[in-house]
Write an enzyme that holds these catalytic residues in place. Structure first.
Site, PDB file in Angstrom:
ATOM      1  N   GLY C   9     -40.941  19.005  10.791  1.00 17.26           N
ATOM      2  CA  GLY C   9     -42.070  19.690  11.412  1.00 17.26           C
ATOM      3  C   GLY C   9     -42.265  18.993  12.722  1.00 17.26           C
ATOM      4  O   GLY C   9     -41.505  18.122  13.018  1.00 17.26           O
ATOM      5  N   CYS C  10     -43.243  19.152  13.400  1.00 16.11           N
ATOM      6  CA  CYS C  10     -44.074  20.341  13.498  1.00 16.11           C
ATOM      7  C   CYS C  10     -44.662  20.485  14.883  1.00 16.11           C
ATOM      8  O   CYS C  10     -45.247  21.513  15.167  1.00 16.11           O
ATOM      9  CB  CYS C  10     -45.206  20.317  12.497  1.00 16.11           C
ATOM     10  SG  CYS C  10     -44.978  21.680  11.319  1.00 16.11           S
ATOM     11  N   ALA C  11     -44.638  19.480  15.766  1.00 18.66           N
ATOM     12  CA  ALA C  11     -45.179  19.635  17.113  1.00 18.66           C
ATOM     13  C   ALA C  11     -44.246  18.950  18.092  1.00 18.66           C
ATOM     14  O   ALA C  11     -43.794  17.831  17.851  1.00 18.66           O
ATOM     15  CB  ALA C  11     -46.548  18.984  17.222  1.00 18.66           C
ATOM     16  N   ARG C  38     -50.768  19.687  13.772  1.00 21.09           N
ATOM     17  CA  ARG C  38     -49.463  20.190  13.377  1.00 21.09           C
ATOM     18  C   ARG C  38     -48.704  19.109  12.591  1.00 21.09           C
ATOM     19  O   ARG C  38     -47.679  19.373  11.983  1.00 21.09           O
ATOM     20  CB  ARG C  38     -48.640  20.573  14.603  1.00 21.09           C
ATOM     21  CG  ARG C  38     -49.271  21.708  15.403  1.00 21.09           C
ATOM     22  CD  ARG C  38     -48.347  22.161  16.521  1.00 21.09           C
ATOM     23  NE  ARG C  38     -47.255  22.941  15.984  1.00 21.09           N
ATOM     24  CZ  ARG C  38     -47.227  24.262  15.935  1.00 21.09           C
ATOM     25  NH1 ARG C  38     -48.257  24.941  16.409  1.00 21.09           N
ATOM     26  NH2 ARG C  38     -46.198  24.900  15.430  1.00 21.09           N
TER      27      ARG C  38
END
Lengths: 242, 502, 358
Positions: C9-11, C38
């Site tokens: 993930g995520c950012a 995130r």
């Protein structure tokens, strides 16, 4: 109620809003918004929220009544499963907006991203509406089961719409201001000319839309629209054997 | 000597339902039903091809195994006893047809496929793109470009590639083994579905001339029908070294099936048995194979990929490596369950290895040697369902080849009596009155239906694997897990046991 | 401690000055902090280019050691393979939210001439990186490029950034990543970015074609030890661009290949190239949802998967290029922008250092 959201996490901010709504507050102005998510999520009352700054994802998710005005670009997930209300964005928005939308209006001045209006639904008088003033990405109206979408292409950017338009469509209707190369259409879709009823229908919504964003109504209506409808209610009837 | 063998099957006619339309009598090509006031079966002739039962408008016919029970013995099965009786009757090699029916392990049925959830989404194959397109042929290890910016162009010349719209190809079945109408159906279906059929070792009938861009022409040891024109009018050329059903021995077309037309196409006398020699007599070592490959390439001006078809035997990985280094663009491996029109039962049932293991070993070996890109791998014998195709590709195959499955789609019931030439479905026969029962257009529709159905099923699986292009599955053994396999089998297949994560 | 199959993930966020201006780390920290939700605090990291100007022609190895023995073994190894110009602890500060760091040390290395018999210097260094990761227990190479470094660990990215005192570094390219692993507790080596030589990758998504991407790389001698799918991206670029010498635009085209139906409609010359790329490099196709930001010494590349399943916004202001998972992360550090756009599926965004910049 004015809220300076600088440095505020979405949790306390949204809680503040919810508590104020419960106490009877009707209007909110949120300043210095920078990515806070879920604004307006699940709100039932007809309140008005003005957002100055870029809101985070899932703006108006499961919303049921409020009117939200965004004075910037939006991100992803607006109007996720929204039931009623209005969201007006003076800019572009990202992907997956209006997913499972069941009512209410989403008016975007500029471009919308990928996977817009997936599985929109309607029932009798409850019809969701999405109007975008610019271009759209792939999978516009994927698996649409109801509702109304209008794409205007007013900024003359190209391509107007992406691939797989209306793939899986089995309900609802789309109006695109411009020509769509059949190559880009999902196989469940057919193109038609507009009739008087269509013109009346979209005219009603577009009048309101143009007022919000300062578009010239006559110029907009003067464009050549294409109407997209599903070929069948049961596009996958032949696919299976028992 | 009179046979001591009992009837294998028993035909039962429900006379209360029977309309006496005699459709069963007309349809049976094995003289197993006659009419004398009423429909009378001749059980000893019945082979359970189901033609009569399928066409009976009243569903009045049932066919069962002759319930002649033997005293039970786990070791001396009824089949064992009957085979000995047969050989004592005749003194002959027991001949049979189709693929190995013995209960050896089926590795396809011990492999399970992954699916995506949460952390990696599945993809919706009905509404989103899902690419099955495959190109067969030798690929270079890397590409060279020249120019800059807007004007970048490709410098490398690729060897010829053959396009498949779906990674499933029709297997080699010779004209002779099957009828001309069956060949025509296969050719039409191959054209329509964007795949290929294979002439098998019997040469190419002139009626199929319009389909040659979708036909693999085979060069087998009998060299039937092989001319420069034959080689150049093709999608690709295949040298047949072996066949899964009968590794090590040659093709066998019984004289019953050599009529006028076969005689003309194969250029041999009517009524003789067409026995292809076991080895190509000009290939006694790997460098001889290389010589033949390049002879073909020269003859076709290097415009056609050359495939080499081998049976899956113990040393298949080393053999495949040799074949690739000898210049083959494609290696076709036929597993021990592969079908045949005629083969000695002892060879069909006891020789060769499973295609799943052969494929895994060959793919891994070629990768270890750094030459996997030099040839595409096709596998067959037996691919029974779309799940087998998915698992084969995950193990490393470029595409699968279907023989028995295409025959069944055409109407075959796998009664295993192909060598008699009496196929009631008009497939494995040359008798004109039987051949005409098979309508090429309608049969082509059936073949297209099969591939369409399997294609959709494969797309469903790819979607649940979270990929939208077949090349992301090809060789990705990570997407398979084994169940009920010992560690050695898991190691050879190169997969982990179910329950183990990444 | 290695952990199994941790998905990514995520950012992600990246920024670059195309004129080569140096920017301190506090800017990128602000950007990635904005996308706090995130991640889940189990991984964060940064890549920075241009941070060691005094030793810009040496390989700066950022090492993570589980224990002192691993450090000792690695230093023995270095003695045999390199000249070590300087080594020191990577400066850190105590930071809430960041606990149990491994030993973090950096080494500035040169390759002795006589070590390069039949291979290039870069091949040599790449091989040693993979050797350390696979053979030396408890030792991991976080980065191995020249004049660049990866700073990563277990914690929210903004905390990791504070931990490593990134405000003290000046770089012309910064990329950053915040993680949301769903399996067992994050492992310092498993955070992004993943690097090889001066390639760095931060990645949002999961690569469903990992099984075959990995097997393909293994054919060319790459050893993938870090059990995270992102690793293949860095190695694929190294193989295609550095070893096969594909123009970087073509390497991108191989990894996010055009659909056959669109290739069929291309102009003949374009079509030939697109077809050949898919036929030859089919095993490098990255399938599954992804947004990636790739860094290298001359620039930054942003790329989405072919059907845009992960978000990415790009923006420009003067000589700056920004890319991030959310527009708000860019607005946080650059409220006024000259242009903002969403790159189309499978279409790369290139940031390039101006040719005159060193």
């Amino acid at each position: 109620m004015k809220i300076d959201a600088k440095g505020m996490h979405y949790r306390p901010m949204n809680k503040m809003i919810r508590d104020a709504v419960a106490a009877g507050e009707k209007e909110f102005e949120l300043d210095n918004i920078g990515g806070q998510r879920y604004i307006g999520a699940g709100l039932n009352e007809n309140v008005k929220i003005t957002i100055n700054g870029t809101p985070g994802n899932d703006l108006g998710a499961f919303m049921n009544g409020p009117k939200i005005i965004v004075n910037a670009n939006g991100q992803d997930g607006l109007a996720n499963t929204m039931n009623a209300g209005e969201i007006i964005v003076h800019g572009n928005v990202g992907d997956i907006i209006g997913y499972g939308m069941r009512g209410g209006k989403l008016y975007i001045k500029g471009d919308v991203g990928y996977r817009v209006g997936i599985h929109m639904k309607e029932y009798k008088k409850q019809v969701p509406v999405i109007i975008a003033g610019g271009t759209a990405g792939d999978f516009f109206g994927e698996y649409m089961a109801g509702g109304l979408m209008i794409l205007l292409g007013m900024n003359s950017k190209s391509p107007l719409v992406g691939d797989y338009v209306g793939t899986g469509m089995h309900g609802g209707v789309m109006y695109i201001r411009g020509t769509v190369d059949p190559y880009h259409l999902g196989k469940e879709v057919s193109c038609l000319e507009l009739n008087e009823d269509d013109v009346k229908l979209i005219g009603g919504y577009l009048k309101e839309y143009c007022e919000y964003f300062g578009f010239n109504f006559d110029e907009v209506m003067g464009g050549k629209f294409t109407k997209l409808v599903p070929l069948s209610l049961r596009p996958y009837g032949d696919l299976y054997v028992y | 000597m009179e046979s001591q063998l009992p009837a294998e099957f028993r035909v039962h006619v429900d006379h209360e339902r029977c309309r006496k339309c005699k459709r069963c009598v007309i349809n049976c090509s094995f003289s197993a039903i006659e009419f004398k006031d009423k429909v009378i079966p001749n059980n000893k002739q019945c082979v359970a091809c189901h033609r009569c039962a399928t066409f009976c408008p009243e569903s009045a016919i049932t066919i069962t195994e002759n319930p002649l029970d033997y005293k039970d013995s786990y070791n001396w099965t009824p089949e064992m006893r009957k085979n000995i009786l047969k050989q004592a009757d005749s003194g002959g090699i027991i001949l049979t047809g189709m693929g190995n029916p013995k209960p050896y392990p089926i590795y396809w049925d011990h492999m399970l496929i992954d699916a995506c959830q949460v952390t990696n989404p599945s993809i919706d194959p009905l509404r989103e793109p899902m690419e099955l397109r495959t190109y067969l042929g030798a690929k270079p290890e890397s590409l060279e470009f020249e120019g800059e910016g807007e004007n970048i162009s490709l410098k490398t010349e690729l060897a010829p590639q053959v396009k498949l719209d779906i990674p499933i190809v029709f297997a080699a079945m010779s004209y002779g083994a099957i009828s001309l109408n069956a060949h025509k159906a296969l050719a039409m279906a191959a054209r329509r579905m964007g795949t290929l059929m294979n002439t098998g070792e019997g040469g190419l009938h002139e009626d199929l001339a319009g389909y040659t861009d979708r036909i693999i022409v085979q060069v087998a040891s009998g060299r039937f029908g092989v001319t420069s024109k034959y080689l150049n009018n093709s999608a690709l050329v295949e040298i047949k070294i072996g066949q899964g059903a009968k590794p090590g021995i040659g093709g066998h077309l019984p004289g019953e099936k050599v009529g006028e037309d076969i005689s003309k196409t194969r250029m041999i006398p009517v009524g003789t048995d067409a026995l292809s020699p076991a080895p190509h007599h000009d290939i006694y070592s790997i460098e001889d194979l290389s010589q033949l490959i390049y002879a073909i390439k020269e003859t076709t001006d290097y415009k056609k990929p050359v495939s080499v078809k081998i049976a899956a035997v113990h040393n298949v990985a080393a053999i495949a490596s040799g074949i690739v280094r000898a210049g083959a663009d494609i290696v076709m491996i036929d597993g021990f369950r592969g079908g045949t029109g005629a083969a000695p039962m002892i060879i069909r049932d006891h020789v060769g290895i499973p295609i799943e293991l052969a494929l895994a070993a060959v793919d891994e070996r070629l990768r270890q040697e750094g030459i996997r890109n030099r040839a595409s791998i096709l596998v067959g014998g037996s691919i029974r369902q779309s799940a087998d195709v998915v698992k084969a590709i995950a193990l490393g195959a470029d595409a699968c080849v279907i023989g028995t499955a295409s025959l069944i789609a055409m109407g075959c019931r796998v009664c295993q009596k192909c060598y008699t030439g009496n196929c009631a479905w008009g497939i494995a026969t040359q008798k004109p009155e039987l051949v005409r029962r098979l309508n090429p257009e309608l049969t082509a529709d059936r073949l297209c239906n099969l591939l369409t159905a399997w294609g959709h099923e494969i797309q469903e699986v790819l979607g649940s694997l979270g990929i939208n292009a077949i090349e992301s599955l090809r060789g990705s053994r990570e997407r398979l897990r084994g169940v009920g396999l010992n560690q050695e089998a898991l190691d050879i297949l190169g997969i982990k046991h179910a329950g183990i994560g990444q | 401690m290695k952990c199994d199959g941790i998905p990514s993930g995520c950012a992600i966020s990246g920024l670059m000055s195309e004129e080569g201006r140096r920017i301190d780390g506090s800017v990128v920290i602000k950007s990635i902090a904005c996308m706090h939700d995130r991640s889940n605090g189990l991984g964060g990291g940064f890549a920075a280019y241009g941070i060691y100007p005094k030793r810009k022609d040496m390989y700066a190895f950022h090492m993570m050691f589980d224990n002192a023995q691993a450090k000792e073994n690695t230093e023995e190894f270095f003695k045999n393979y390199f000249n070590v110009d300087k080594d020191e602890a990577i400066p850190t500060r105590r930071q809430k939210g960041v606990s149990n760091p491994p030993i973090l040390w950096r080494y500035f290395l040169e390759v002795p001439e006589n070590k390069l018999e039949f291979q290039s210097e870069r091949d040599y260094v790449a091989k040693t990186v993979m050797k350390i990761n696979s053979d030396i227990e408890g030792a991991f190479v976080a980065s191995s490029g020249m004049n660049m470094g990866a700073f990563k660990g277990v914690g929210y990215p903004e905390d990791i950034g504070e931990f490593y005192k990134l405000e003290e570094y000046s770089a012309y390219i910064w990329t950053s990543h915040g993680r949301f692993p769903t399996n067992t507790p994050g492992w310092w080596g498993g955070a992004h970015p993943f690097t090889l030589l001066d390639w760095s990758v931060v990645h949002n998504g999961e690569i469903s074609s990992y099984g075959i991407n990995k097997r393909y790389l293994e054919m060319f001698g790459y050893k993938l030890e870090l059990r995270t799918d992102t690793e293949v991206i860095a190695y694929l670029f190294d193989l295609l661009v550095r070893k096969h010498k594909l123009p970087v635009e073509k390497a991108v085209q191989a990894l996010a290949a055009t659909f056959w139906k669109d290739i069929d409609r291309m102009e003949p010359e374009q079509k030939k190239v697109a077809m050949a790329l898919r036929q030859v490099y089919g095993s490098t196709l990255l399938n599954g949802p992804f947004s990636i930001i790739l860094g290298h010494s001359r620039g930054m590349i942003g790329l989405n998967d072919r059907i845009k399943l992960r978000p990415m916004t790009a923006a420009r202001k003067d000589d700056m290029l920004y890319m991030a998972s959310e527009e708000s992360a860019i607005r946080e550090i650059a409220p006024d922008l000259d242009e903002v756009w969403s790159p189309r599926a499978g279409t790369p965004v290139f940031g390039k250092l101006r040719p005159e910049v060193e």
